[in-house]
Scaffold this motif. Structure first.
Motif, PDB file in Angstrom:
ATOM      1  N   VAL A  51       0.827  -1.198   0.000  1.00 49.35           N
ATOM      2  CA  VAL A  51       0.000   0.000   0.000  1.00 49.35           C
ATOM      3  C   VAL A  51       0.867   1.256   0.000  1.00 49.35           C
ATOM      4  O   VAL A  51       0.554   2.242  -0.669  1.00 49.35           O
ATOM      5  CB  VAL A  51      -0.951  -0.005   1.222  1.00 49.35           C
ATOM      6  CG1 VAL A  51      -1.621   1.340   1.424  1.00 49.35           C
ATOM      7  CG2 VAL A  51      -1.992  -1.102   1.081  1.00 49.35           C
ATOM      8  N   VAL A  52       1.962   1.210   0.724  1.00 54.78           N
ATOM      9  CA  VAL A  52       2.849   2.376   0.812  1.00 54.78           C
ATOM     10  C   VAL A  52       3.459   2.666  -0.554  1.00 54.78           C
ATOM     11  O   VAL A  52       3.463   3.810  -1.017  1.00 54.78           O
ATOM     12  CB  VAL A  52       3.933   2.162   1.891  1.00 54.78           C
ATOM     13  CG1 VAL A  52       4.928   3.308   1.895  1.00 54.78           C
ATOM     14  CG2 VAL A  52       3.293   1.997   3.264  1.00 54.78           C
ATOM     15  N   LYS A  53       3.958   1.652  -1.226  1.00 55.36           N
ATOM     16  CA  LYS A  53       4.541   1.847  -2.559  1.00 55.36           C
ATOM     17  C   LYS A  53       3.491   2.386  -3.527  1.00 55.36           C
ATOM     18  O   LYS A  53       3.753   3.301  -4.295  1.00 55.36           O
ATOM     19  CB  LYS A  53       5.130   0.552  -3.098  1.00 55.36           C
ATOM     20  CG  LYS A  53       5.832   0.760  -4.439  1.00 55.36           C
ATOM     21  CD  LYS A  53       6.577  -0.485  -4.860  1.00 55.36           C
ATOM     22  CE  LYS A  53       7.427  -0.220  -6.055  1.00 55.36           C
ATOM     23  NZ  LYS A  53       8.785   0.149  -5.736  1.00 55.36           N
ATOM     24  N   TYR A  98       5.565   2.374   6.434  1.00 58.20           N
ATOM     25  CA  TYR A  98       5.501   3.796   6.067  1.00 58.20           C
ATOM     26  C   TYR A  98       6.458   4.603   6.932  1.00 58.20           C
ATOM     27  O   TYR A  98       7.244   5.408   6.415  1.00 58.20           O
ATOM     28  CB  TYR A  98       4.067   4.321   6.212  1.00 58.20           C
ATOM     29  CG  TYR A  98       3.921   5.780   5.822  1.00 58.20           C
ATOM     30  CD1 TYR A  98       3.938   6.163   4.485  1.00 58.20           C
ATOM     31  CD2 TYR A  98       3.765   6.772   6.786  1.00 58.20           C
ATOM     32  CE1 TYR A  98       3.807   7.504   4.118  1.00 58.20           C
ATOM     33  CE2 TYR A  98       3.626   8.110   6.429  1.00 58.20           C
ATOM     34  CZ  TYR A  98       3.648   8.468   5.084  1.00 58.20           C
ATOM     35  OH  TYR A  98       3.523   9.788   4.732  1.00 58.20           O
ATOM     36  N   ARG A  99       6.390   4.394   8.226  1.00 60.89           N
ATOM     37  CA  ARG A  99       7.302   5.111   9.126  1.00 60.89           C
ATOM     38  C   ARG A  99       8.758   4.852   8.740  1.00 60.89           C
ATOM     39  O   ARG A  99       9.569   5.767   8.673  1.00 60.89           O
ATOM     40  CB  ARG A  99       7.088   4.658  10.571  1.00 60.89           C
ATOM     41  CG  ARG A  99       5.853   5.204  11.207  1.00 60.89           C
ATOM     42  CD  ARG A  99       5.820   4.787  12.680  1.00 60.89           C
ATOM     43  NE  ARG A  99       4.694   5.371  13.346  1.00 60.89           N
ATOM     44  CZ  ARG A  99       3.752   4.668  13.959  1.00 60.89           C
ATOM     45  NH1 ARG A  99       3.789   3.363  13.993  1.00 60.89           N
ATOM     46  NH2 ARG A  99       2.760   5.294  14.557  1.00 60.89           N
ATOM     47  N   ALA A 104      13.802   6.559   6.775  1.00 60.08           N
ATOM     48  CA  ALA A 104      14.987   6.168   6.002  1.00 60.08           C
ATOM     49  C   ALA A 104      15.291   7.212   4.930  1.00 60.08           C
ATOM     50  O   ALA A 104      16.457   7.585   4.728  1.00 60.08           O
ATOM     51  CB  ALA A 104      14.791   4.788   5.374  1.00 60.08           C
ATOM     52  N   ALA A 105      14.260   7.693   4.243  1.00 61.59           N
ATOM     53  CA  ALA A 105      14.464   8.725   3.218  1.00 61.59           C
ATOM     54  C   ALA A 105      15.013   9.996   3.853  1.00 61.59           C
ATOM     55  O   ALA A 105      15.954  10.602   3.334  1.00 61.59           O
ATOM     56  CB  ALA A 105      13.164   9.008   2.473  1.00 61.59           C
ATOM     57  N   ALA A 106      14.450  10.398   4.982  1.00 60.57           N
ATOM     58  CA  ALA A 106      14.924  11.605   5.671  1.00 60.57           C
ATOM     59  C   ALA A 106      16.379  11.437   6.103  1.00 60.57           C
ATOM     60  O   ALA A 106      17.200  12.344   5.916  1.00 60.57           O
ATOM     61  CB  ALA A 106      14.029  11.911   6.869  1.00 60.57           C
ATOM     62  N   ASP A 107      16.701  10.281   6.669  1.00 60.38           N
ATOM     63  CA  ASP A 107      18.079  10.026   7.104  1.00 60.38           C
ATOM     64  C   ASP A 107      19.046  10.020   5.927  1.00 60.38           C
ATOM     65  O   ASP A 107      20.135  10.589   5.996  1.00 60.38           O
ATOM     66  CB  ASP A 107      18.171   8.692   7.848  1.00 60.38           C
ATOM     67  CG  ASP A 107      17.551   8.732   9.231  1.00 60.38           C
ATOM     68  OD1 ASP A 107      17.393   9.835   9.799  1.00 60.38           O
ATOM     69  OD2 ASP A 107      17.213   7.653   9.757  1.00 60.38           O
ATOM     70  N   ARG A 108      18.662   9.373   4.836  1.00 55.56           N
ATOM     71  CA  ARG A 108      19.548   9.314   3.668  1.00 55.56           C
ATOM     72  C   ARG A 108      19.776  10.693   3.062  1.00 55.56           C
ATOM     73  O   ARG A 108      20.873  11.004   2.620  1.00 55.56           O
ATOM     74  CB  ARG A 108      18.976   8.363   2.617  1.00 55.56           C
ATOM     75  CG  ARG A 108      19.081   6.909   3.013  1.00 55.56           C
ATOM     76  CD  ARG A 108      18.621   6.028   1.883  1.00 55.56           C
ATOM     77  NE  ARG A 108      18.446   4.657   2.318  1.00 55.56           N
ATOM     78  CZ  ARG A 108      18.037   3.677   1.520  1.00 55.56           C
ATOM     79  NH1 ARG A 108      17.761   3.922   0.243  1.00 55.56           N
ATOM     80  NH2 ARG A 108      17.891   2.457   1.986  1.00 55.56           N
ATOM     81  N   ALA A 130       6.056  13.522  14.446  1.00 56.91           N
ATOM     82  CA  ALA A 130       4.786  13.496  13.691  1.00 56.91           C
ATOM     83  C   ALA A 130       4.357  12.065  13.353  1.00 56.91           C
ATOM     84  O   ALA A 130       3.169  11.789  13.242  1.00 56.91           O
ATOM     85  CB  ALA A 130       4.909  14.319  12.424  1.00 56.91           C
ATOM     86  N   LEU A 131       5.338  11.173  13.212  1.00 59.26           N
ATOM     87  CA  LEU A 131       5.040   9.775  12.883  1.00 59.26           C
ATOM     88  C   LEU A 131       4.793   8.899  14.112  1.00 59.26           C
ATOM     89  O   LEU A 131       4.396   7.745  13.972  1.00 59.26           O
ATOM     90  CB  LEU A 131       6.215   9.161  12.098  1.00 59.26           C
ATOM     91  CG  LEU A 131       6.410   9.671  10.680  1.00 59.26           C
ATOM     92  CD1 LEU A 131       7.762   9.220  10.151  1.00 59.26           C
ATOM     93  CD2 LEU A 131       5.279   9.195   9.771  1.00 59.26           C
ATOM     94  N   ALA A 132       5.020   9.444  15.297  1.00 62.68           N
ATOM     95  CA  ALA A 132       4.921   8.656  16.527  1.00 62.68           C
ATOM     96  C   ALA A 132       3.471   8.328  16.882  1.00 62.68           C
ATOM     97  O   ALA A 132       2.543   9.020  16.476  1.00 62.68           O
ATOM     98  CB  ALA A 132       5.566   9.432  17.683  1.00 62.68           C
ATOM     99  N   GLU A 133       3.348   7.264  17.632  1.00 66.32           N
ATOM    100  CA  GLU A 133       2.037   6.901  18.179  1.00 66.32           C
ATOM    101  C   GLU A 133       1.604   7.968  19.178  1.00 66.32           C
ATOM    102  O   GLU A 133       2.441   8.494  19.901  1.00 66.32           O
ATOM    103  CB  GLU A 133       2.124   5.551  18.921  1.00 66.32           C
ATOM    104  CG  GLU A 133       2.354   4.369  18.019  1.00 66.32           C
ATOM    105  CD  GLU A 133       1.133   3.988  17.206  1.00 66.32           C
ATOM    106  OE1 GLU A 133      -0.005   4.287  17.613  1.00 66.32           O
ATOM    107  OE2 GLU A 133       1.318   3.373  16.157  1.00 66.32           O
TER     108      GLU A 133
END
Length: 135
Positions: A51-53, A98-99, A104-108, A130-133
């Protein structure tokens, strides 16, 4: 049980992910850095599946404000929170993916040019929040 996402929901996931990359990239701007960062981000986003892709590779690109980083952040961070809510409700098995893909994208992006600058680290922490529970 996974439910199909609407076009609007897919755009929310895409706005959050692409916007997170944009925020990190703009935290420490530079033309050559931007090229390296774009390549790094696309590699991480291509690692998505399911679903994420589908959300990240279909439909229109998100429209992000161009005037100010604060406006972008005011759009992107809530979109990340809504994306978490959407996936929790409709496709809980994809929430962790998704998280992971967004972070990973942000870190890269941050590591793509001369390591992680303090401004980039600060943006990544806001993205992580923002992504946290919810507490």
């Amino acid at each position: 049980m996974e439910q199909r996402l609407t076009d609007e929901e897919r755009l929310t996931l895409k706005t959050g992910a692409f916007g997170a990359v944009f925020l990190v990239s703009n935290a420490d701007p530079g033309m050559f850095a931007m090229i390296r960062e774009s390549i790094a981000a696309s590699g991480a986003l291509n690692d998505a599946s399911g679903v994420v892709k589908e959300a990240l590779t279909t439909g229109p690109l998100p429209q992000l404000p161009r005037d100010s980083a604060l406006e972008v952040e005011a759009l992107v961070l809530p979109a990340l929170g809504r994306a978490v809510d959407i996936l929790r409700a409709k496709s809980p098995g994809d929430l962790a993916a998704y998280r992971q893909v967004v972070l990973a994208a942000a870190d890269r992006v941050a590591e793509a040019h001369r390591g992680v600058a303090p401004a980039e680290a600060a943006v990544i922490e806001r993205i992580r929040g923002a992504l946290a529970e919810p507490a």
